[in-house]
Design a protein around this motif. Structure first.
Motif, PDB file in Angstrom:
ATOM      1  N   SER A 166       0.830  -1.206   0.000  1.00  0.00           N
ATOM      2  CA  SER A 166       0.000   0.000   0.000  1.00  0.00           C
ATOM      3  C   SER A 166       0.864   1.255   0.000  1.00  0.00           C
ATOM      4  O   SER A 166       1.990   1.256   0.506  1.00  0.00           O
ATOM      5  CB  SER A 166      -0.893   0.036   1.247  1.00  0.00           C
ATOM      6  OG  SER A 166      -1.775  -1.050   1.281  1.00  0.00           O
TER       7      SER A 166
ATOM      8  N   ASN B 299      -4.277   0.449  -2.105  1.00  0.00           N
ATOM      9  CA  ASN B 299      -4.051  -0.840  -1.451  1.00  0.00           C
ATOM     10  C   ASN B 299      -3.961  -1.939  -2.490  1.00  0.00           C
ATOM     11  O   ASN B 299      -4.397  -1.780  -3.632  1.00  0.00           O
ATOM     12  CB  ASN B 299      -5.187  -1.140  -0.477  1.00  0.00           C
ATOM     13  CG  ASN B 299      -5.279  -0.142   0.652  1.00  0.00           C
ATOM     14  OD1 ASN B 299      -4.280   0.420   1.092  1.00  0.00           O
ATOM     15  ND2 ASN B 299      -6.500   0.092   1.121  1.00  0.00           N
TER      16      ASN B 299
ATOM     17  N   PHE C 268      -8.392   1.427  -4.468  1.00  0.00           N
ATOM     18  CA  PHE C 268      -7.996   2.816  -4.232  1.00  0.00           C
ATOM     19  C   PHE C 268      -9.154   3.582  -3.604  1.00  0.00           C
ATOM     20  O   PHE C 268     -10.319   3.336  -3.923  1.00  0.00           O
ATOM     21  CB  PHE C 268      -7.611   3.510  -5.534  1.00  0.00           C
ATOM     22  CG  PHE C 268      -6.329   3.029  -6.179  1.00  0.00           C
ATOM     23  CD1 PHE C 268      -5.673   1.890  -5.749  1.00  0.00           C
ATOM     24  CD2 PHE C 268      -5.772   3.755  -7.227  1.00  0.00           C
ATOM     25  CE1 PHE C 268      -4.503   1.458  -6.351  1.00  0.00           C
ATOM     26  CE2 PHE C 268      -4.598   3.355  -7.838  1.00  0.00           C
ATOM     27  CZ  PHE C 268      -3.968   2.187  -7.396  1.00  0.00           C
ATOM     28  N   THR C 269      -8.801   4.524  -2.743  1.00  0.00           N
ATOM     29  CA  THR C 269      -9.807   5.386  -2.117  1.00  0.00           C
ATOM     30  C   THR C 269      -9.312   6.821  -2.123  1.00  0.00           C
ATOM     31  O   THR C 269      -8.201   7.099  -1.664  1.00  0.00           O
ATOM     32  CB  THR C 269     -10.077   4.956  -0.672  1.00  0.00           C
ATOM     33  OG1 THR C 269     -10.489   3.589  -0.648  1.00  0.00           O
ATOM     34  CG2 THR C 269     -11.190   5.813  -0.058  1.00  0.00           C
TER      35      THR C 269
ATOM     36  N   GLN D  90      -5.470   6.748  -1.295  1.00  0.00           N
ATOM     37  CA  GLN D  90      -5.005   5.550  -0.608  1.00  0.00           C
ATOM     38  C   GLN D  90      -5.033   4.402  -1.594  1.00  0.00           C
ATOM     39  O   GLN D  90      -6.091   4.098  -2.174  1.00  0.00           O
ATOM     40  CB  GLN D  90      -5.904   5.237   0.587  1.00  0.00           C
ATOM     41  CG  GLN D  90      -5.534   3.966   1.327  1.00  0.00           C
ATOM     42  CD  GLN D  90      -4.196   4.056   2.040  1.00  0.00           C
ATOM     43  OE1 GLN D  90      -3.892   5.063   2.674  1.00  0.00           O
ATOM     44  NE2 GLN D  90      -3.395   3.001   1.936  1.00  0.00           N
TER      45      GLN D  90
ATOM     46  N   ARG E 179       0.044   5.768   0.239  1.00  0.00           N
ATOM     47  CA  ARG E 179      -0.919   6.860   0.262  1.00  0.00           C
ATOM     48  C   ARG E 179      -0.282   8.094  -0.370  1.00  0.00           C
ATOM     49  O   ARG E 179       0.723   8.606   0.114  1.00  0.00           O
ATOM     50  CB  ARG E 179      -1.372   7.191   1.683  1.00  0.00           C
ATOM     51  CG  ARG E 179      -2.515   8.198   1.701  1.00  0.00           C
ATOM     52  CD  ARG E 179      -3.017   8.501   3.098  1.00  0.00           C
ATOM     53  NE  ARG E 179      -2.109   9.392   3.817  1.00  0.00           N
ATOM     54  CZ  ARG E 179      -2.449  10.076   4.907  1.00  0.00           C
ATOM     55  NH1 ARG E 179      -3.680   9.973   5.390  1.00  0.00           N
ATOM     56  NH2 ARG E 179      -1.568  10.839   5.521  1.00  0.00           N
TER      57      ARG E 179
ATOM     58  N   SER F 293      -9.895  10.772  -0.837  1.00  0.00           N
ATOM     59  CA  SER F 293     -10.512  11.450   0.297  1.00  0.00           C
ATOM     60  C   SER F 293      -9.908  12.839   0.459  1.00  0.00           C
ATOM     61  O   SER F 293      -8.871  13.151  -0.113  1.00  0.00           O
ATOM     62  CB  SER F 293     -10.311  10.641   1.583  1.00  0.00           C
ATOM     63  OG  SER F 293      -8.937  10.546   1.910  1.00  0.00           O
TER      64      SER F 293
ATOM     65  N   SER G  23      -0.453  12.044  -1.495  1.00  0.00           N
ATOM     66  CA  SER G  23      -1.039  13.295  -1.028  1.00  0.00           C
ATOM     67  C   SER G  23      -0.953  14.345  -2.126  1.00  0.00           C
ATOM     68  O   SER G  23       0.021  14.392  -2.871  1.00  0.00           O
ATOM     69  CB  SER G  23      -0.291  13.819   0.203  1.00  0.00           C
ATOM     70  OG  SER G  23      -0.348  12.913   1.276  1.00  0.00           O
TER      71      SER G  23
ATOM     72  N   TYR H  45      -6.113  12.962  -0.650  1.00  0.00           N
ATOM     73  CA  TYR H  45      -5.317  11.748  -0.577  1.00  0.00           C
ATOM     74  C   TYR H  45      -5.824  10.712  -1.573  1.00  0.00           C
ATOM     75  O   TYR H  45      -6.999  10.685  -1.932  1.00  0.00           O
ATOM     76  CB  TYR H  45      -5.391  11.146   0.830  1.00  0.00           C
ATOM     77  CG  TYR H  45      -4.877  12.051   1.900  1.00  0.00           C
ATOM     78  CD1 TYR H  45      -5.763  12.737   2.729  1.00  0.00           C
ATOM     79  CD2 TYR H  45      -3.509  12.229   2.093  1.00  0.00           C
ATOM     80  CE1 TYR H  45      -5.298  13.583   3.727  1.00  0.00           C
ATOM     81  CE2 TYR H  45      -3.039  13.073   3.089  1.00  0.00           C
ATOM     82  CZ  TYR H  45      -3.936  13.742   3.897  1.00  0.00           C
ATOM     83  OH  TYR H  45      -3.471  14.578   4.887  1.00  0.00           O
TER      84      TYR H  45
END
Length: 126
Positions: free
Chosen positions: A17, A85, A69-70, A83, A19, A72, A21, A81
């Motif tokens: 994973s 995974n 993927f997320t 994220q 993340r 946010s 930014s 962001y």
């Protein structure tokens, strides 16, 4: 002038994973749609994900990353962001965030965006 700065890229093994930014200076991300895009060598740029402006907040994902993927927002940090995974080798690319001062609705079409960050490299390899 609108400035976007991506960070968080790097090397990761398959299944790992990261993340990413996307931080903004001189303007507030909350009011605009933010898109994440990626481009691998020899391939066209792909719209990975997007998030609508804060009042809506709807999101969209490419089929290739759905469920992994997320996207946010952190409105206090003025940062968006991504994220990521369960990363796969095919996720290897330079990832960019983008925005446009006339766009509030989520869009994964790169032609909708005028302002881009410098990109951050993601490499998924064993």
């Amino acid at each position: 002038q609108v400035q976007l700065v991506e960070s968080g890229g790097g090397f990761v093994q398959p299944g790992g994973s990261l993340r990413l930014s996307c931080a903004a200076s001189r303007f507030t991300l909350y009011y605009y749609s933010i898109g994440w895009f990626r481009q691998a060598p020899g391939k066209e740029r792909e719209g990975v994900s997007c998030i609508s402006s804060g009042g809506d907040g709807s999101t969209d994902y490419a089929d290739s990353v759905k469920g992994r993927f997320t996207i946010s927002r952190d409105n206090v940090k003025n940062t968006v962001y991504l994220q990521m995974n369960n990363l796969k080798p095919e996720d290897t690319a330079v990832y960019y965030c983008a925005t446009d001062l006339n766009l509030s609705k989520c869009s994964r079409a790169d032609g909708e965006y005028d302002y881009w960050g410098q990109g951050t490299q993601v490499t998924v390899t064993s």
